[in-house]
Motif scaffolding. Structure first.
Motif, mmCIF file in Angstrom:
data_model
loop_
_atom_site.group_PDB
_atom_site.id
_atom_site.type_symbol
_atom_site.label_atom_id
_atom_site.label_comp_id
_atom_site.label_asym_id
_atom_site.label_seq_id
_atom_site.Cartn_x
_atom_site.Cartn_y
_atom_site.Cartn_z
ATOM 1 N N TYR A 144 1.021 -1.223 -0.140
ATOM 2 C CA TYR A 144 -0.048 -0.027 -0.027
ATOM 3 C C TYR A 144 0.982 1.314 0.004
ATOM 4 N N ASN A 145 1.759 1.308 0.603
ATOM 5 C CA ASN A 145 2.838 2.550 0.786
ATOM 6 C C ASN A 145 3.492 2.529 -0.628
ATOM 7 N N VAL A 146 3.970 1.467 -1.163
ATOM 8 C CA VAL A 146 4.585 1.731 -2.735
ATOM 9 C C VAL A 146 3.244 2.286 -3.527
ATOM 10 N N ILE A 147 2.061 1.889 -3.466
ATOM 11 C CA ILE A 147 1.235 2.259 -4.358
ATOM 12 C C ILE A 147 0.871 3.798 -4.208
ATOM 13 N N VAL A 148 0.867 4.189 -2.917
ATOM 14 C CA VAL A 148 0.728 5.863 -2.587
ATOM 15 C C VAL A 148 1.785 6.367 -3.080
ATOM 16 N N PHE A 175 4.167 5.558 -5.430
ATOM 17 C CA PHE A 175 4.059 5.354 -6.868
ATOM 18 C C PHE A 175 3.147 6.543 -7.457
ATOM 19 N N TYR A 176 1.974 6.444 -6.950
ATOM 20 C CA TYR A 176 1.092 7.287 -7.869
ATOM 21 C C TYR A 176 1.531 8.806 -7.393
ATOM 22 N N ASN A 177 2.045 9.016 -6.142
ATOM 23 C CA ASN A 177 2.429 10.544 -5.877
ATOM 24 C C ASN A 177 3.511 10.917 -7.020
ATOM 25 N N ALA A 178 4.461 9.903 -7.276
ATOM 26 C CA ALA A 178 5.557 10.320 -8.200
ATOM 27 C C ALA A 178 4.842 10.465 -9.629
ATOM 28 N N VAL A 179 3.779 9.563 -10.160
ATOM 29 C CA VAL A 179 3.399 9.868 -11.349
ATOM 30 C C VAL A 179 2.556 11.072 -11.285
ATOM 31 N N TYR A 180 2.014 11.604 -10.272
ATOM 32 C CA TYR A 180 1.053 12.773 -10.320
ATOM 33 C C TYR A 180 1.989 14.070 -10.619
ATOM 34 N N TYR A 181 3.143 14.054 -9.814
ATOM 35 C CA TYR A 181 4.177 14.853 -10.032
ATOM 36 C C TYR A 181 4.772 15.087 -11.580
ATOM 37 N N ALA A 224 9.866 12.979 -4.289
ATOM 38 C CA ALA A 224 8.821 11.918 -4.555
ATOM 39 C C ALA A 224 9.521 10.610 -4.833
ATOM 40 N N MET A 225 10.347 10.727 -5.926
ATOM 41 C CA MET A 225 11.310 9.596 -6.157
ATOM 42 C C MET A 225 12.128 9.029 -5.474
ATOM 43 N N ILE A 226 12.618 9.889 -4.548
ATOM 44 C CA ILE A 226 13.501 9.445 -3.681
ATOM 45 C C ILE A 226 12.733 8.620 -2.400
ATOM 46 N N GLU A 227 11.354 9.057 -2.244
ATOM 47 C CA GLU A 227 10.541 8.300 -1.342
ATOM 48 C C GLU A 227 10.181 6.925 -1.738
ATOM 49 N N LEU A 228 10.035 6.877 -3.037
ATOM 50 C CA LEU A 228 9.469 5.470 -3.765
ATOM 51 C C LEU A 228 10.837 4.543 -3.616
ATOM 52 N N TYR A 266 -8.717 8.243 -7.281
ATOM 53 C CA TYR A 266 -9.531 7.126 -7.599
ATOM 54 C C TYR A 266 -8.714 5.859 -7.810
ATOM 55 N N LEU A 267 -7.678 6.003 -8.525
ATOM 56 C CA LEU A 267 -6.948 4.693 -8.821
ATOM 57 C C LEU A 267 -6.452 4.118 -7.161
ATOM 58 N N ILE A 268 -5.836 4.835 -6.411
ATOM 59 C CA ILE A 268 -5.537 4.504 -5.176
ATOM 60 C C ILE A 268 -6.648 3.973 -4.217
ATOM 61 N N LYS A 269 -7.753 4.803 -4.070
ATOM 62 C CA LYS A 269 -9.115 4.392 -3.322
ATOM 63 C C LYS A 269 -9.648 3.109 -3.935
ATOM 64 N N LYS A 270 -9.600 2.725 -5.278
ATOM 65 C CA LYS A 270 -10.151 1.665 -5.903
ATOM 66 C C LYS A 270 -9.293 0.556 -5.537
ATOM 67 N N MET A 271 -7.710 0.645 -5.485
ATOM 68 C CA MET A 271 -7.295 -0.566 -5.181
ATOM 69 C C MET A 271 -7.312 -1.047 -3.667
ATOM 70 N N GLN A 272 -7.539 0.112 -2.648
ATOM 71 C CA GLN A 272 -7.898 -0.168 -1.407
ATOM 72 C C GLN A 272 -9.129 -0.860 -1.300
ATOM 73 N N LEU A 273 -10.030 -0.305 -1.782
ATOM 74 C CA LEU A 273 -11.231 -1.137 -1.548
ATOM 75 C C LEU A 273 -11.316 -2.394 -2.275
#
Length: 429
Positions: free
Chosen positions: A122-126, A128-134, A193-197, A410-417
């Motif tokens: 889950y932490n990787v997903i968040v 990853f998508y943070n890096a994609v967003y930025y 964000a990439m450093i965090e990932l 949307y993608l993060i919340k969908k994967m979590q659900l």
């Protein structure tokens, strides 16, 4: 000079890499080995203990002569052999409860291991998508910068023709400078964000990491899942719930073990022994080694019973501590269930909210894009100022950022659900 393959990591690639290289996973693997060895040790307690000993010694001065059974001043050699066996028949049900406890703890460890993997995923997903967003924002700012530079070029040409005033050109130059500043700032945010990932994945920080930052357009629909249905489904498989269940079960067996102090213990013992004896420097010829080993052999078998009477109140204290520990684990289990219920309801609410917000963000973007395209034509015709065009461009950038942000959410919340519905984060190939 080191070279690295520029592999583009998808989300699934990042999830697999993180779980294969996570230090937390490796640590839990070793902990699981400890749980397994504890269970083997508990199984071994049902087996008898067997020991053997061999001894040899020279005696000087007065010693007991086994031939005459009298003390004499002689030098002699004594060689003895012994083997013994002890089998506990009853130990107050300690062994069976210890085995059940170690088995429950080992199973708890397996679920704990999976829970750690899921949390890492889950932490990787968040991240990853943070890096994609930025990364998407960087691309959008670059597009905006290209547009600003193009508008500046046109403004200068129009100033030469006398259509635009110098103020408009100055405003366009300011717009280009502002976009360049925003680009530098956003690229720095993306870098962090990439450093965090990399950190969450335990990816080598000195190596380059390239991720697939593409986002396809979604057709999001609100999905009002029944919280009770999702919750009941989650209760049946969620590793965190299973972990709490087996922690409670282990505490139950531990509490039963503490009762053994009030019960007797019964054990069976058996043994065999023989020896060889010889006086040194005497005319008397001792029986042969073979005959002595046969004639001196002896066996025994015994049954022992130990009944506890008083042990300085330690047994009572141990029982009360075990009971309190069981009650603590029972409360922990209830807290886990309550938190799960909250997490499921929040996941459903967050997903439904993200779905609606994404739909509205797309509608808003379509309207802003249409308005901005009209404003560009108005600017070229001299109907609006450069400042008004900049405001329109900023609104378009903000609308694009909102769509991208809601898309990612949307993608993060969908994967979590989906995870609460039983769909794992890492998909099987």
């Amino acid at each position: 000079m080191r070279t690295f393959s520029q592999k583009v990591y998808t989300l699934q690639d990042c999830l697999i890499y993180a779980n294969d290289n996570s230090l937390e996973n490796k640590k839990q693997n070793y902990q699981q080995d400890i749980y397994h060895q504890n269970k083997i040790e508990a199984q071994g307690s049902f087996l008898p203990s067997v020991s053997a000993s061999v001894g040899g010694n020279y005696s000087f001065g007065r010693s007991l002569d086994p031939e005459t059974n009298t003390y004499q001043t002689k030098t002699n050699f004594n060689n003895n052999y012994n083997a013994s066996l002890y089998l506990p028949l009853f130990r107050g049900l300690v062994r069976i409860n210890n085995f059940k406890y170690s088995k429950a703890v080992e199973t708890m460890g397996k679920h704990s291991k999976q829970a750690i993997k899921d949390n890492i995923s889950y932490n990787v997903i968040v991240s990853f998508y943070n890096a994609v967003y930025y990364g998407q924002l960087v691309a959008q700012i670059k597009e905006k910068l290209d547009e600003s530079e193009n508008n500046l070029f046109q403004s200068r040409k129009m100033e030469e023709l006398g259509v635009k005033a110098g103020a408009d050109v100055a405003q366009m130059e300011a717009n280009v400078a502002a976009d360049k500043f925003s680009l530098i700032k956003q690229e720095n945010i993306l870098h962090n964000a990439m450093i965090e990932l990399k950190s969450i994945m335990n990816y080598p920080p000195e190596d380059s990491l390239f991720i697939d930052s593409s986002l396809e357009r979604l057709t999001a629909d609100s999905n009002y899942d029944n919280p009770d249905s999702v919750f009941n489904n989650t209760m049946a498989f969620l590793p965190k719930v299973k972990e709490a269940q087996y922690q409670l079960k282990g505490a139950k067996y531990s509490s039963k073990t503490s009762l053994a102090g009030f019960l007797p213990t019964i054990g069976l013992s058996a043994g065999y022994g023989t020896n060889y004896f010889k006086n040194i420097g005497q005319e008397y010829e001792a029986p042969s080694y073979k005959n002595q080993m046969k004639n001196n052999a002896g066996q025994y078998i015994g049954l022992s019973v130990s009944i506890p009477i008083f042990n300085s109140l330690s047994i009572i204290s141990s029982k009360k501590r075990a009971k309190s520990q069981f009650l603590i684990q029972k409360i922990n289990y209830e807290q886990t269930i309550n938190q799960l219920r909250k997490d499921v309801e929040s996941a459903i609410a967050d997903f439904n909210g993200a779905s609606k917000e994404y739909i509205q963000a797309v509608k808003k973007l379509n309207s802003v894009e249409m308005a901005h395209s009209i404003n560009i034509k108005k600017f070229e015709q001299g109907m609006i100022s450069a400042l008004e065009l900049q405001n329109s461009s900023n609104q378009l950038s903000q609308a694009k950022a909102e769509v991208t942000g809601m898309h990612v959410q949307y993608l993060i919340k969908k994967m979590q659900l989906d995870y609460f519905k039983g769909i794992p984060y890492i998909k099987e190939k």
